[in-house]
Design an enzyme around this catalytic site. Structure first.
Site, PDB file in Angstrom:
ATOM      1  N   HIS A 295       7.591   8.640 -27.254  1.00 40.93           N
ATOM      2  CA  HIS A 295       6.509   9.467 -26.707  1.00 40.93           C
ATOM      3  C   HIS A 295       6.559  10.905 -27.254  1.00 40.93           C
ATOM      4  CE1 HIS A 295       3.523  10.934 -23.856  1.00 40.93           C
ATOM      5  NE2 HIS A 295       4.369  11.894 -23.483  1.00 40.93           N
TER       6      HIS A 295
ATOM      7  N   ARG B 245       0.814  -1.241   0.000  1.00 41.34           N
ATOM      8  CA  ARG B 245       0.000   0.000   0.000  1.00 41.34           C
ATOM      9  C   ARG B 245       0.833   1.270   0.000  1.00 41.34           C
ATOM     10  NH1 ARG B 245      -3.320  -3.082   3.434  1.00 41.34           N
ATOM     11  NH2 ARG B 245      -4.986  -4.000   2.197  1.00 41.34           N
TER      12      ARG B 245
ATOM     13  N   GLU C 197       8.381  17.945 -25.131  1.00 41.88           N
ATOM     14  CA  GLU C 197       7.646  18.375 -23.926  1.00 41.88           C
ATOM     15  C   GLU C 197       8.071  19.796 -23.520  1.00 41.88           C
ATOM     16  OE1 GLU C 197       5.123  16.595 -22.929  1.00 41.88           O
ATOM     17  OE2 GLU C 197       5.580  14.460 -22.766  1.00 41.88           O
TER      18      GLU C 197
ATOM     19  N   LYS D 171       5.705  23.420 -15.293  1.00 39.18           N
ATOM     20  CA  LYS D 171       4.880  22.267 -14.912  1.00 39.18           C
ATOM     21  C   LYS D 171       4.451  22.402 -13.455  1.00 39.18           C
ATOM     22  CE  LYS D 171       4.211  17.346 -14.855  1.00 39.18           C
ATOM     23  NZ  LYS D 171       4.474  16.026 -15.371  1.00 39.18           N
TER      24      LYS D 171
ATOM     25  N   GLU E  86      -5.566  16.773 -11.521  1.00 35.03           N
ATOM     26  CA  GLU E  86      -6.152  16.973 -12.853  1.00 35.03           C
ATOM     27  C   GLU E  86      -7.677  17.079 -12.866  1.00 35.03           C
ATOM     28  OE1 GLU E  86      -3.892  15.145 -16.259  1.00 35.03           O
ATOM     29  OE2 GLU E  86      -5.911  14.533 -16.867  1.00 35.03           O
TER      30      GLU E  86
ATOM     31  N   ASN F  27      -1.702  18.165 -20.966  1.00 39.92           N
ATOM     32  CA  ASN F  27      -2.042  17.084 -21.882  1.00 39.92           C
ATOM     33  C   ASN F  27      -2.234  17.576 -23.318  1.00 39.92           C
ATOM     34  OD1 ASN F  27      -3.750  14.201 -22.117  1.00 39.92           O
ATOM     35  ND2 ASN F  27      -2.364  14.384 -20.370  1.00 39.92           N
TER      36      ASN F  27
ATOM     37  N   LYS G 190       2.281  11.656 -11.417  1.00 42.32           N
ATOM     38  CA  LYS G 190       1.533  10.685 -12.232  1.00 42.32           C
ATOM     39  C   LYS G 190       2.410   9.436 -12.354  1.00 42.32           C
ATOM     40  CE  LYS G 190      -1.629  13.239 -15.267  1.00 42.32           C
ATOM     41  NZ  LYS G 190      -2.001  13.579 -16.659  1.00 42.32           N
TER      42      LYS G 190
ATOM     43  N   HIS H  68      -1.155  10.346 -27.896  1.00 41.49           N
ATOM     44  CA  HIS H  68      -1.167   9.035 -27.226  1.00 41.49           C
ATOM     45  C   HIS H  68      -1.771   7.959 -28.135  1.00 41.49           C
ATOM     46  CE1 HIS H  68      -0.734   9.966 -22.598  1.00 41.49           C
ATOM     47  NE2 HIS H  68       0.432   9.795 -23.203  1.00 41.49           N
TER      48      HIS H  68
ATOM     49  N   HIS I 234      -1.759  15.380 -26.450  1.00 42.55           N
ATOM     50  CA  HIS I 234      -1.741  13.981 -26.016  1.00 42.55           C
ATOM     51  C   HIS I 234      -2.991  13.195 -26.397  1.00 42.55           C
ATOM     52  CE1 HIS I 234       1.736  15.383 -23.791  1.00 42.55           C
ATOM     53  NE2 HIS I 234       1.962  14.186 -23.283  1.00 42.55           N
TER      54      HIS I 234
ATOM     55  N   ARG J 237      -4.746  21.256 -14.788  1.00 38.35           N
ATOM     56  CA  ARG J 237      -3.659  20.335 -15.149  1.00 38.35           C
ATOM     57  C   ARG J 237      -3.861  19.716 -16.531  1.00 38.35           C
ATOM     58  NH1 ARG J 237      -0.252  16.066 -11.426  1.00 38.35           N
ATOM     59  NH2 ARG J 237       1.011  15.289 -13.148  1.00 38.35           N
TER      60      ARG J 237
HETATM   61  N1  LIG Z   1       4.391  10.800 -15.416  1.00 38.06           N
HETATM   62  C1  LIG Z   1       4.417  11.831 -16.225  1.00 38.06           C
HETATM   63  O1  LIG Z   1       4.013  12.952 -15.888  1.00 38.06           O
HETATM   64  C2  LIG Z   1       4.960  11.664 -17.614  1.00 38.06           C
HETATM   65  C3  LIG Z   1       5.241  12.800 -18.380  1.00 38.06           C
HETATM   66  C4  LIG Z   1       5.761  12.623 -19.662  1.00 38.06           C
HETATM   67  C5  LIG Z   1       6.012  11.339 -20.144  1.00 38.06           C
HETATM   68  N2  LIG Z   1       5.751  10.266 -19.358  1.00 38.06           N
HETATM   69  C6  LIG Z   1       6.080   8.919 -19.821  1.00 38.06           C
HETATM   70  O2  LIG Z   1       7.496   8.826 -19.956  1.00 38.06           O
HETATM   71  C7  LIG Z   1       7.796   7.794 -20.883  1.00 38.06           C
HETATM   72  C8  LIG Z   1       8.867   8.267 -21.842  1.00 38.06           C
HETATM   73  O3  LIG Z   1      10.015   8.594 -21.095  1.00 38.06           O
HETATM   74  P1  LIG Z   1      11.462   8.617 -21.765  1.00 38.06           P
HETATM   75  O4  LIG Z   1      11.397   9.339 -23.046  1.00 38.06           O
HETATM   76  O5  LIG Z   1      12.398   9.058 -20.736  1.00 38.06           O
HETATM   77  O6  LIG Z   1      11.665   7.102 -22.172  1.00 38.06           O
HETATM   78  P2  LIG Z   1      12.485   5.880 -21.553  1.00 38.06           P
HETATM   79  O7  LIG Z   1      12.374   5.799 -20.098  1.00 38.06           O
HETATM   80  O8  LIG Z   1      12.073   4.704 -22.363  1.00 38.06           O
HETATM   81  O9  LIG Z   1      14.004   6.256 -21.904  1.00 38.06           O
HETATM   82  C9  LIG Z   1      14.390   6.331 -23.251  1.00 38.06           C
HETATM   83  C10 LIG Z   1      15.589   5.422 -23.548  1.00 38.06           C
HETATM   84  O10 LIG Z   1      16.767   6.041 -23.046  1.00 38.06           O
HETATM   85  C11 LIG Z   1      17.481   5.108 -22.223  1.00 38.06           C
HETATM   86  N3  LIG Z   1      18.172   5.928 -21.239  1.00 38.06           N
HETATM   87  C12 LIG Z   1      17.633   6.544 -20.162  1.00 38.06           C
HETATM   88  N4  LIG Z   1      18.531   7.366 -19.600  1.00 38.06           N
HETATM   89  C13 LIG Z   1      19.676   7.243 -20.316  1.00 38.06           C
HETATM   90  C14 LIG Z   1      20.933   7.872 -20.249  1.00 38.06           C
HETATM   91  N5  LIG Z   1      21.204   8.828 -19.359  1.00 38.06           N
HETATM   92  N6  LIG Z   1      21.885   7.504 -21.132  1.00 38.06           N
HETATM   93  C15 LIG Z   1      21.610   6.564 -22.090  1.00 38.06           C
HETATM   94  N7  LIG Z   1      20.422   5.969 -22.229  1.00 38.06           N
HETATM   95  C16 LIG Z   1      19.451   6.316 -21.354  1.00 38.06           C
HETATM   96  C17 LIG Z   1      16.433   4.174 -21.703  1.00 38.06           C
HETATM   97  O11 LIG Z   1      17.002   2.946 -21.327  1.00 38.06           O
HETATM   98  C18 LIG Z   1      15.522   4.050 -22.908  1.00 38.06           C
HETATM   99  O12 LIG Z   1      16.046   3.110 -23.810  1.00 38.06           O
HETATM  100  C19 LIG Z   1       6.518   7.444 -21.586  1.00 38.06           C
HETATM  101  O13 LIG Z   1       6.054   6.228 -21.060  1.00 38.06           O
HETATM  102  C20 LIG Z   1       5.571   8.562 -21.196  1.00 38.06           C
HETATM  103  O14 LIG Z   1       4.242   8.143 -21.196  1.00 38.06           O
HETATM  104  C21 LIG Z   1       5.245  10.409 -18.109  1.00 38.06           C
HETATM  105  O1  LIG Z   2       1.791  15.581 -15.871  1.00 39.23           O
HETATM  106  C1  LIG Z   2       0.774  15.636 -16.577  1.00 39.23           C
HETATM  107  O2  LIG Z   2      -0.335  15.911 -16.116  1.00 39.23           O
HETATM  108  C2  LIG Z   2       0.851  15.377 -18.025  1.00 39.23           C
HETATM  109  O3  LIG Z   2      -0.170  15.240 -18.676  1.00 39.23           O
HETATM  110  C3  LIG Z   2       2.208  15.289 -18.657  1.00 39.23           C
HETATM  111  C4  LIG Z   2       2.243  14.483 -19.947  1.00 39.23           C
HETATM  112  O4  LIG Z   2       3.353  14.982 -20.698  1.00 39.23           O
HETATM  113  C5  LIG Z   2       2.521  13.000 -19.734  1.00 39.23           C
HETATM  114  O5  LIG Z   2       2.734  12.372 -20.968  1.00 39.23           O
HETATM  115  C6  LIG Z   2       1.512  12.231 -18.900  1.00 39.23           C
HETATM  116  O6  LIG Z   2       1.999  10.949 -18.591  1.00 39.23           O
HETATM  117  C7  LIG Z   2       0.200  12.046 -19.595  1.00 39.23           C
HETATM  118  O7  LIG Z   2      -0.721  11.603 -18.673  1.00 39.23           O
HETATM  119  P1  LIG Z   2      -2.093  10.901 -19.046  1.00 39.23           P
HETATM  120  O8  LIG Z   2      -2.930  11.149 -17.858  1.00 39.23           O
HETATM  121  O9  LIG Z   2      -2.628  11.511 -20.307  1.00 39.23           O
HETATM  122  O10 LIG Z   2      -1.812   9.467 -19.251  1.00 39.23           O
HETATM  123 ZN   LIG Z   3       3.786  13.653 -22.347  1.00 36.73          ZN
END
Ligand SMILES: NC(=O)c1ccc[n+]([C@@H]2O[C@H](COP(=O)([O-])OP(=O)(O)OC[C@H]3O[C@@H](n4cnc5c(N)ncnc54)[C@H](O)[C@@H]3O)[C@@H](O)[C@H]2O)c1
Ligand SMILES: O=C(O)C(=O)C[C@@H](O)[C@H](O)[C@H](O)COP(=O)(O)O
Ligand SMILES: [Zn+2]
Length: 356
Positions: free
Chosen positions: A257, A115, A179, A216, A226, A234, A137, A241, A237, A230
């Protein structure tokens, strides 16, 4: 010099040497430290972490395969099982060392294990530094529907060091830059303008990382879960997405992404022009901005039904209406706008028919 941003009950630290991470850990009494990495961050980022904080030597590593295709329940089960095998109790700390896949998946695994245990984010891609590590998120994909299972759970802290970016390949850096451009488009015209002059290969990115997180943070602190504002984060997206999910399923070399949401932002800027007052000249500037950074993706009309199906799952939808955040101007975004399928198809055609 350490820069800091106060977020939702935690601090985001910006410092190359990660000094604050060492003091964070030494002042808390965690029973155990777990570090989640993927194969690449294990190779490229863990040594750097060990180098800058040699005093942290007692930890267990959990490694997952890299890539979006692994941000799913199977890998999450693997992480949970490894946590159990390591005997992690509720006072354990999870350090997510990686890109957005690791910070989303690790955040989700930590938020749900027993949990919820504490976790911190140490983002290693541009995308995770400017966006994914901040805001709480967490989540995983299900059947290529993006982030459909997840929580809002804030980390205990975020530590951002641009030193990690040295080993990141150019395609990944560009993906993260989408982004940054988004943050400019929705909130800060000056940042949007500044992105024209950034050389991703040679510039120090500290300034744009800080400005992105500040934007952000301004949004999420007003609306952590959200309910309203917030949703502007998006922008791009709803369509992005869907295209990302489609590409993960069908393409040998799927879109990243940031690449998918860049496409989404062009289409949604078209909708912003048609439905929400964005000027024609600003629409053209958005197209030019993304064209300067990304290759075009080949959209085909045969994809449209599947894309619309994927859009049905967007979390901004209400009463079966497709929800969008749309620009009113560069630097100003509205939300809770519902768009007809015919207009969405028109926006996909706008992208498809853009002159090369
Ligand atoms: N939670 C949120 O608010 C939020 C916001 C935006 C995106 N996202 C999510 O984030 C994800 C994309 O993230 P990403 O673009 O970082 O992708 P990722 O985590 O897949 O990383 C991209 C690639 O780079 C490699 N890598 C990471 N750091 C490295 C480094 N310093 N040197 C060499 N290689 C490295 C990883 O192994 C991977 O192959 C998506 O799933 C997206 O939905 C979430
Ligand atoms: O932090 C947020 O809020 C965002 O929407 C940031 C986005 O860049 C990110 O890709 C996020 O993971 C999208 O969220 P989702 O709720 O559409 O899945
Ligand atoms: Zn995003």
């Amino acid at each position: 010099m350490t820069k800091e941003i106060a977020s939702l009950g935690y601090t985001v630290y910006f410092e190359k040497n990660l000094d604050s991470l060492a003091s964070f850990i030494s002042t808390r009494e965690y029973s155990q430290i777990l570090i989640l990495v993927d194969r690449n961050t294990n190779d490229h980022c863990l040594p750097l972490l060990q180098q800058v904080i040699p005093q942290i030597s007692d930890y267990d590593i959990i490694e997952v395969d890299p890539g979006e295709e692994n941000k799913n329940i199977d890998f999450c089960i693997g992480v949970w099982k490894t946590m159990l095998d390591f005997g992690a109790d509720r006072k354990a700390l999870m350090i997510n060392l990686g890109g957005g896949v690791v910070t989303d998946l690790g955040g989700f695994a930590a938020a749900t294990y027993k949990r919820g245990i504490d976790f911190i984010q140490v983002p290693t891609t541009l995308l995770s530094q400017v966006d994914a590590s901040v805001g709480g998120k967490t989540g995983i994909d299900l059947d290529n529907v993006k982030n459909i299972i997840g929580t809002f759970t804030q980390p205990q802290a975020v530590f951002i060091s641009s030193l990690f970016l040295k080993s990141l390949d150019e395609r990944q850096t560009r993906s993260g830059f989408a982004e940054v451009i988004k943050h400019g488009l929705i909130f800060d015209r000056a940042l949007f303008e500044q992105t024209q002059y950034v050389n991703l290969e040679s510039d120090d990115l500290d300034d744009i990382i800080y400005r992105s997180v500040a934007i952000k943070n301004e949004v999420i602190t007003q609306d952590p879960t959200e309910k309203g504002l917030r949703k502007i984060l998006n922008f791009g997206h709803t369509i992005g997405h869907a295209v990302e999910g489609y590409s993960l399923l069908h393409d040998e070399n799927p879109l990243l992404h940031g690449e998918a949401i860049a496409l989404g932002m062009i289409c949604e800027s078209y909708l912003s022009h048609k439905l929400n007052g964005l000027k024609e000249e600003d629409l053209q500037r958005v197209v030019q901005r993304f064209d300067a950074v990304f290759d075009r993706y080949t959209l085909k009309t045969e994809m449209y039904d599947e894309l619309l199906m994927l859009m049905q799952n967007d979390k901004k939808n209400e009463a079966k209406q497709l929800g969008f955040a749309l620009l009113a101007d560069i630097g100003k975004c509205d939300y809770n706008l519902f768009v007809e399928e015919a207009d969405i198809l028109e926006s996909l055609n706008f992208y498809k028919n853009l002159p090369i």
